[in-house]
Each structure stands twice: as C-alpha cells, then as structure tokens.
Design a protein around this motif. Structure first.
Motif, PDB file in Angstrom:
ATOM      1  N   THR A 199       1.851  -0.872   8.493  1.00 22.90           N
ATOM      2  CA  THR A 199       2.297  -2.243   8.738  1.00 22.90           C
ATOM      3  C   THR A 199       2.522  -2.968   7.412  1.00 22.90           C
ATOM      4  OG1 THR A 199       1.105  -2.323  10.834  1.00 22.90           O
ATOM      5  CG2 THR A 199       1.714  -4.432   9.832  1.00 22.90           C
ATOM      6  N   GLY A 200       1.603  -2.804   6.479  1.00 20.02           N
ATOM      7  CA  GLY A 200       1.753  -3.433   5.168  1.00 20.02           C
ATOM      8  C   GLY A 200       2.957  -2.913   4.421  1.00 20.02           C
ATOM      9  N   LEU A 204      -6.246  -3.803 -11.835  1.00 24.51           N
ATOM     10  CA  LEU A 204      -4.953  -3.618 -11.170  1.00 24.51           C
ATOM     11  C   LEU A 204      -4.300  -4.957 -10.822  1.00 24.51           C
ATOM     12  CD1 LEU A 204      -5.477  -0.729  -8.585  1.00 24.51           C
ATOM     13  CD2 LEU A 204      -3.871  -0.746 -10.492  1.00 24.51           C
ATOM     14  N   ALA A 205      -5.105  -5.916 -10.413  1.00 22.37           N
ATOM     15  CA  ALA A 205      -4.575  -7.160  -9.852  1.00 22.37           C
ATOM     16  C   ALA A 205      -3.556  -7.872 -10.745  1.00 22.37           C
ATOM     17  CB  ALA A 205      -5.724  -8.101  -9.490  1.00 22.37           C
ATOM     18  N   ALA A 264       1.052 -12.814  -2.921  1.00 17.06           N
ATOM     19  CA  ALA A 264       0.373 -12.480  -1.666  1.00 17.06           C
ATOM     20  C   ALA A 264      -0.326 -11.130  -1.775  1.00 17.06           C
ATOM     21  CB  ALA A 264       1.373 -12.483  -0.514  1.00 17.06           C
ATOM     22  N   LEU A 265       0.358 -10.143  -2.358  1.00 16.59           N
ATOM     23  CA  LEU A 265      -0.244  -8.829  -2.524  1.00 16.59           C
ATOM     24  C   LEU A 265      -1.397  -8.878  -3.507  1.00 16.59           C
ATOM     25  CD1 LEU A 265      -0.301  -5.823  -1.976  1.00 16.59           C
ATOM     26  CD2 LEU A 265       1.506  -5.521  -3.679  1.00 16.59           C
ATOM     27  N   ARG A 266      -1.254  -9.682  -4.576  1.00 20.14           N
ATOM     28  CA  ARG A 266      -2.335  -9.814  -5.550  1.00 20.14           C
ATOM     29  C   ARG A 266      -3.570 -10.419  -4.892  1.00 20.14           C
ATOM     30  NH1 ARG A 266       0.419 -12.156  -9.112  1.00 20.14           N
ATOM     31  NH2 ARG A 266      -0.133 -14.312  -8.699  1.00 20.14           N
ATOM     32  N   LEU A 294      -5.298  -7.831  -2.740  1.00 23.09           N
ATOM     33  CA  LEU A 294      -6.078  -6.883  -3.519  1.00 23.09           C
ATOM     34  C   LEU A 294      -7.394  -7.502  -3.985  1.00 23.09           C
ATOM     35  CD1 LEU A 294      -6.356  -4.152  -4.895  1.00 23.09           C
ATOM     36  CD2 LEU A 294      -5.044  -5.040  -6.807  1.00 23.09           C
ATOM     37  N   LEU A 295      -7.355  -8.763  -4.421  1.00 25.73           N
ATOM     38  CA  LEU A 295      -8.573  -9.426  -4.866  1.00 25.73           C
ATOM     39  C   LEU A 295      -9.539  -9.642  -3.704  1.00 25.73           C
ATOM     40  CD1 LEU A 295      -7.111 -11.970  -7.427  1.00 25.73           C
ATOM     41  CD2 LEU A 295      -8.469  -9.935  -7.919  1.00 25.73           C
ATOM     42  N   ASP A 296      -9.003  -9.869  -2.507  1.00 27.03           N
ATOM     43  CA  ASP A 296      -9.868  -9.978  -1.326  1.00 27.03           C
ATOM     44  C   ASP A 296     -10.579  -8.653  -1.066  1.00 27.03           C
ATOM     45  OD1 ASP A 296      -9.204 -12.602  -0.915  1.00 27.03           O
ATOM     46  OD2 ASP A 296      -7.699 -12.200   0.637  1.00 27.03           O
ATOM     47  N   ALA A 297      -9.834  -7.547  -1.230  1.00 28.03           N
ATOM     48  CA  ALA A 297     -10.443  -6.230  -1.061  1.00 28.03           C
ATOM     49  C   ALA A 297     -11.504  -5.993  -2.129  1.00 28.03           C
ATOM     50  CB  ALA A 297      -9.373  -5.139  -1.125  1.00 28.03           C
TER      51      ALA A 297
END
Length: 287
Positions: free
Chosen positions: A8-9, A194-195, A202-204, A207-210
């Motif tokens: 989906t992503g 990586l961030a 939005a993708l950054r 990733l930071l949420d992960a």
C-alpha cells in the motif's frame, strides 16, 4: 484479505510520482504500477490524467510493449507514435489506442538492481519527446527509487532490532538481553541517520515515527528538550561511532557534529560523551 501495508505504501509512492511526472514534464497523461510479488509482470494500478479505464489493471510482461521493453532492458524507452513504432512489440495496442495515446515514455524504477515498478508519461499526439521531458521523467523515477530503498532499509533495520525494549529494571537482565539492546540501539542510530536523506516530508515523518517505536514510550516529566540533530548525534555516539564516523553517517562535518554534541551535553548537564548518552536514555530520547 488484509491489504499488505508495504505494498500500500509503495502504491502511494507511485501515485504521487505520477502527479510529479505530469507537473515536471508537462505530459497530460501518466500511469504506472509495481512489479507483482512472485511474478515478473508489472500491473498498471495507478492512472493520472486518463480519460478511460482501458489501461487499469493491465499486466505488462517483460519484453512486451514499451513498458515491457523498459523492464527487460532496465532503462528508459520512448516512442514517437506507439501504434506504428517498429521499436516495440504490439501486444497492448488495443488499450493504448482506446486511451488515444501516441507518444509515450516508460521509465523503470530500479532498486538494488531489480526493477520494482514502471512509470509512463504520454501525449495524445505523435511527436518526439525531447531530452528535457525524458530527463525529468527519469528524475521522478530516481526519486521513487530512493523512497523505496529507504522504506526497505528501514524495514530491515526494524526487523533486525526485534521487539521494542520493554520498560522495567529487570527487562535487560534476561539471557540475550544485552545483545538485543545493542541491536535496538544500532537500528535506532541507523534510522535516525536515514531520515535526513528523505526529501518527502511525509515519508520522513513516517520513518521517524517508526524510529520512535524503539525508544521508551514516555519520557519523564521535566525532561530536557533536544533538537533533532542533537538526538541524531547522540544516537550515533550511543552506537559507538566516533565524531568522524557520525559525521559521515549524518552527512555533516566533524566540527558540526562536535557542536551538536557540546550543545546536547550542556542541556543534559553532562561532562562527557558517555554521561550525555546515559542522560539522554534516562530522558527518553534514546533506547
């Protein structure tokens, strides 16, 4: 069947790329899709600017048509007039003609030497697509490649880290807990590094949420506030990196790393790098 969040992503990445491709190239029509897992064909799943559903769900086999040629060669391909071109085979002439497409470019998205998707841009008139148009289409595909690669690297790092650390004084005293903790810390540092490479905000943020899943759920009340780059530097230090190694990982100079580290130490009331790491962990900034 539950949708695969990874797929989906990736589909969202393709959808956004088509909008960017149309803006960058001026081509009125764009479409594309991902290589299906366990199969070699590309499934056209995303359409932008189309007038009919003729291309929706079309399965493009490597070597066949323009997109199949791009997949087989792993490089961009273009035609001035699709229906009469001698450079491609013509298995998909019917849906292409139904949409009224003539000049078409197909650009493969290649991640780790494997074609993962194809992006198309098209005109409804027969004329050569210039170098600028082709270059812009390729750049959009490169952006998608970077986004998909970062997603893969983040997923691998999270998988290598294993479950998020549990709270409690005894949580790290079980057999193997020390090694598990170090894997978590290494993954946290790598994710933080990586961030900044991600242009898409939005993708950054995703990733930071992960990355935040690897740190304690709640910071103590009154905890000091650290800037994102200060946390990045401390995460590298916690994983054993020197200032020079942290600079290389974060894309900074060694002097800039030192400045962030000094600032973090001052906020945390620490006199040494080690004390700063311990204080940052107590404050909930590091795993």
């Amino acid at each position: 069947m539950t949708a695969d969040p990874t797929r989906t992503g990736e589909a969202v990445e393709i959808r956004g790329a088509l909008a960017r491709l149309r803006r960058a190239t001026g081509l009125p029509v764009a479409f594309g899709g991902l290589v299906e897992p366990g199969r070699r064909h590309v499934r056209i799943s995303e359409l932008s600017g189309t007038a009919t559903p003729a291309l929706s769900s079309l399965a493009v086999t490597p070597g066949n048509g323009l997109g199949g040629k791009a997949v087989a060669l792993a490089r961009p391909c273009a035609v001035t007039d699709y229906s009469v071109s001698r450079q491609i085979s013509h298995e998909y002439d019917v849906p292409v003609a139904a949409e009224g497409l003539r000049a078409v470019v197909a650009v493969p998205v290649v991640v780790r030497r494997r074609v993962r998707a194809v992006l198309y841009g098209a005109l409804r008139t027969a004329r050569p697509l210039g170098d600028r148009t082709l270059g812009e289409a390729v750049q959009v595909a490169r952006d998608v490649e970077q986004a998909l690669l970062v997603r893969e690297e983040a997923a691998e790092l999270l998988a290598a880290a294993g479950p998020a650390p549990r709270t409690g004084a005894e949580s790290w005293r079980e057999p193997g807990a020390g090694a598990e903790r170090e894997r978590v810390r290494e993954a946290h540092a790598a994710l933080r590094a990586l961030a900044p490479r991600i242009a898409d905000p939005a993708l950054r943020a995703e990733l930071l949420d992960a990355c935040a899943l690897l740190t304690p759920r709640e910071a103590p009340s009154g905890a000091v506030r650290l800037a994102p780059r200060e946390v990045d530097v401390l995460a590298c230090v916690a994983a054993g990196a020197t200032n020079g190694a942290a600079a290389g990982r974060l894309g900074l100079t060694a002097e800039t790393v030192k400045a962030y580290l000094r600032s973090a130490m001052r906020k945390l009331g620490a006199r040494t790098r080690g004390e700063a790491v311990v204080a940052a962990r107590r404050a909930g900034w590091l795993p």
